[in-house]
Scaffold this motif. Structure first.
Motif, short mmCIF file in Angstrom:
data_model
loop_
_atom_site.label_atom_id
_atom_site.label_comp_id
_atom_site.label_asym_id
_atom_site.label_seq_id
_atom_site.Cartn_x
_atom_site.Cartn_y
_atom_site.Cartn_z
N VAL A 130 0.84 -1.20 0.00
CA VAL A 130 0.00 0.00 0.00
C VAL A 130 0.87 1.25 0.00
O VAL A 130 0.56 2.25 -0.67
CB VAL A 130 -0.94 -0.01 1.22
N ARG A 133 1.88 1.68 -3.45
CA ARG A 133 0.73 1.60 -4.35
C ARG A 133 0.99 0.65 -5.52
O ARG A 133 0.63 0.93 -6.67
CB ARG A 133 0.34 2.99 -4.87
N LYS A 134 1.58 -0.49 -5.23
CA LYS A 134 1.75 -1.53 -6.24
C LYS A 134 2.04 -2.85 -5.54
O LYS A 134 2.57 -2.89 -4.42
CB LYS A 134 2.89 -1.19 -7.19
N LYS A 177 -5.78 0.73 -4.67
CA LYS A 177 -4.48 1.09 -4.11
C LYS A 177 -3.33 0.51 -4.95
O LYS A 177 -2.17 0.51 -4.52
CB LYS A 177 -4.38 0.60 -2.67
N GLY A 178 -3.66 -0.02 -6.13
CA GLY A 178 -2.63 -0.50 -7.05
C GLY A 178 -2.19 -1.94 -6.82
O GLY A 178 -1.17 -2.36 -7.37
#
Length: 263
Positions: A130, A133-134, A177-178
């Motif tokens: 998180v 974001r990946k 959130k990716g």
């Protein structure tokens, strides 16, 4: 089969693969590491002569909270973060005999092995993903979630069904959130454990071939005519972990040679 086109696709990626010393887990570890990833894997018991380039092996029982804590610390220390998490640990040690043969302890053991170990790791490692974001999470479920063998593996099948449902909810929550979450549902995969079972059955079936056929028939048959291979599961996992599947999220991919009788 050559995967030369993708030989560096995981360069710079950091992956944790649980249960990476045998079967599907080992095949996935080799596939990711061979394509450039730095891989951390775990086992309850460390096998002798385990030495794969770019792979760190940690002794940890992921079915227990203390095992999760050990792995989370190893991720921080050896990887410095995480991009790919693949939970392959699973199995059943409950007795046969149907639902009434299963005690409270049997149910708890199957849930810890096939559901709660993944839940604990996700809960502890998702914050790393998180933050950047990946990330990719893959859970190994089973076709038994929809084809439960009530005589022998009912608790296992129920736990895998819960794992698939949990994964779908997780995918919906963390996609914005990716982070992508998917599941793989293998059927009969010819791992070392399966080979040992076939060898035992062969003593009464008369031959290795007859034992294999007997085992496939007990699962409802495999239209493709053979079990899957760990390397085939690993290739599916590599695809789902890669940027080639960038828009695939919240899905389950069955790899069973056609065992599930759906249209």
């Amino acid at each position: 089969m050559s995967y030369a086109s993708y030989e560096n696709e995981f360069q710079g990626k950091r992956a944790l693969v649980t249960g990476g010393t045998q079967g599907m887990g080992l095949a996935i570890v080799k596939r990711l590491a061979g394509a450039g990833a730095t891989v951390l894997t775990s086992a309850r018991n460390i096998p002798p002569n385990y030495n794969i380039p770019n792979v760190h092996l940690v002794q940890a029982d992921v079915t227990k909270p203390e095992g999760t804590a050990t792995l989370v610390e190893a991720v921080k220390e050896k990887l410095g973060g995480i991009d790919i998490l693949i939970n392959t640990v699973g199995g059943s040690s409950a007795p046969s005999g149907g639902a009434l043969a299963l005690t409270e302890d049997h149910w708890l053991e199957e849930l810890n092995m096939n559901l709660l170990g993944s839940v604990r790791l996700d809960r502890n490692l998702l914050p790393f993903m998180v933050e950047y974001r990946k990330g990719v999470i893959i859970h190994v479920s089973s076709i038994q979630r929809s084809l439960p063998l009530y005589e022998s593996t009912l608790a296992y099948a129920a736990a895998k069904a819960a794992l698939t449902t949990y994964s779908k909810g997780l995918s919906n929550e963390f996609a914005p959130k990716g982070i992508r979450v998917n599941t793989i549902a293998p059927g009969f995969i010819q791992t070392e454990a399966a080979n040992r079972l076939i060898d035992r059955l062969a003593t009464t079936a008369g031959s290795h071939e007859a034992a294999l056929e007997q085992l496939m028939d007990s699962l409802g048959g495999i239209p493709y005519g053979r079990p899957g291979l760990p390397e085939e599961v690993a290739e599916l996992a590599a695809f789902l972990a890669s940027d080639r599947s960038a828009s695939i999220n919240g899905s389950e991919y069955v790899i069973d040679g056609g065992t599930i009788p759906t249209v």
